[in-house]
Design an enzyme around this catalytic site. Structure first.
Site, PDB file in Angstrom:
ATOM      1  N   LEU A 129      -5.929 -37.888  57.419  1.00 53.56           N
ATOM      2  CA  LEU A 129      -4.707 -37.124  57.645  1.00 53.56           C
ATOM      3  C   LEU A 129      -3.675 -38.121  58.150  1.00 53.56           C
ATOM      4  CD1 LEU A 129      -6.026 -33.913  59.484  1.00 53.56           C
ATOM      5  CD2 LEU A 129      -5.268 -34.100  57.103  1.00 53.56           C
ATOM      6  N   ASP A 130      -2.470 -38.078  57.596  1.00 52.23           N
ATOM      7  CA  ASP A 130      -1.486 -39.071  58.002  1.00 52.23           C
ATOM      8  C   ASP A 130      -0.968 -38.795  59.410  1.00 52.23           C
ATOM      9  OD1 ASP A 130       0.737 -37.248  57.858  1.00 52.23           O
ATOM     10  OD2 ASP A 130       0.857 -37.585  55.696  1.00 52.23           O
ATOM     11  N   LEU A 131      -0.167 -39.712  59.905  1.00 51.21           N
ATOM     12  CA  LEU A 131       0.277 -39.688  61.302  1.00 51.21           C
ATOM     13  C   LEU A 131       0.934 -38.366  61.677  1.00 51.21           C
ATOM     14  CD1 LEU A 131       0.589 -41.543  63.871  1.00 51.21           C
ATOM     15  CD2 LEU A 131       2.882 -42.069  63.005  1.00 51.21           C
TER      16      LEU A 131
END
Length: 261
Positions: A129-131
């Site tokens: 999951l991205d930032l």
């Protein structure tokens, strides 16, 4: 965190058995990969330990992380003891925004490993999951399980809640359902449900059966909008439920078996 229930522990085999000779056929892997697959640490940590001389192969110190090792024929010691594979562990983390899905960040930003320091064994993220994305993140030391969940051929559905930066029309949502053209090709058909509209924004739920890089964000951008909030709430039959943000729990045996198919 309560002690791990017996139902979440599984036996492990370090290597796959094959037929014939050569690194692709015989049950051999590189030294650093064997350590990481045993669940004692990341591959980066394993390389460091090997360079430090903590690993012996057939009684001799090996400082080559890329050395091929045959677990049927070779004797492997880590800190003077036979390498023991860790029991299989499967957990669900409610990842907050602002945390990287990586082991360490050179810039010192927080990572998901800061949230699971009490797990007691090394686990790897199942996908990413991205930032700026929050929600359900699975982590495990079972590589075959991770491959099953992340492989697009498995068609494991992943469900997200989306807040778009504009009001999205029914026609635009239908484009998401039918598949939309991205730079790396058309997306698979998706299940999309409008949840509510405010004066300026549309909230909707989308379920995908593939996991390209930043896929949901790119799909919404293809509609001429941006994703303001993105939360993954379900993978397969496993939902994030009432788990508090930043906390984790172990998967049940039934949840693991359901994802294994």
């Amino acid at each position: 965190m309560p002690a791990e229930p017996r139902s979440s522990r599984y036996s492990v085999s370090l290597v796959k058995r094959g037929s014939g000779d050569g690194p692709d056929k015989r049950p051999i892997k590189t030294l650093e990969r064997i350590l990481s697959k045993a669940g004692v640490g990341s591959r980066t940590e394993a390389r460091s330990w090997i360079h430090d001389g903590r690993v012996k192969v057939n009684g001799k110190v090996s400082r080559d992380p890329d050395q091929w090792v045959d677990m049927e024929r070779d004797r492997l010691l880590f800190d003077g003891k036979p390498l023991e594979a860790r029991s299989r562990l499967y957990l669900l983390l409610y990842k907050p925004t602002g945390y990287l899905t990586t082991y360490k960040d050179p810039g010192g930003r927080p990572t998901v490993y800061d949230l699971i320091a009490d797990v007691g064994t090394f686990v790897s993220p199942v996908g990413r999951l991205d930032l700026d994305t929050s929600g359900l993140l699975l982590m495990t030391n079972d590589n075959q399980f991770a491959e099953r969940v992340t492989n697009p051929d498995s068609h494991v559905p992943k469900t997200y809640l989306v807040k778009a930066s504009a009001l999205v029309t029914d026609e635009q949502l239908q484009r998401l359902r039918d598949g939309i053209e991205l730079s790396d090709g058309p997306t698979r058909p998706a299940t999309v449900t409008r949840l509510r509209d405010s004066a300026r924004f549309t909230h909707f739920e989308i379920t995908l059966t593939e996991g390209r890089n930043r896929q949901v964000r790119r799909m919404v951008e293809a509609l001429g909008a941006r994703v303001l909030e993105l939360v993954r709430v379900r993978i397969g039959s496993i939902a994030i439920g009432a788990l508090p943000i930043g906390k984790w729990r172990l998967l049940t045996r039934e949840e693991v078996e359901a994802l294994k198919g």
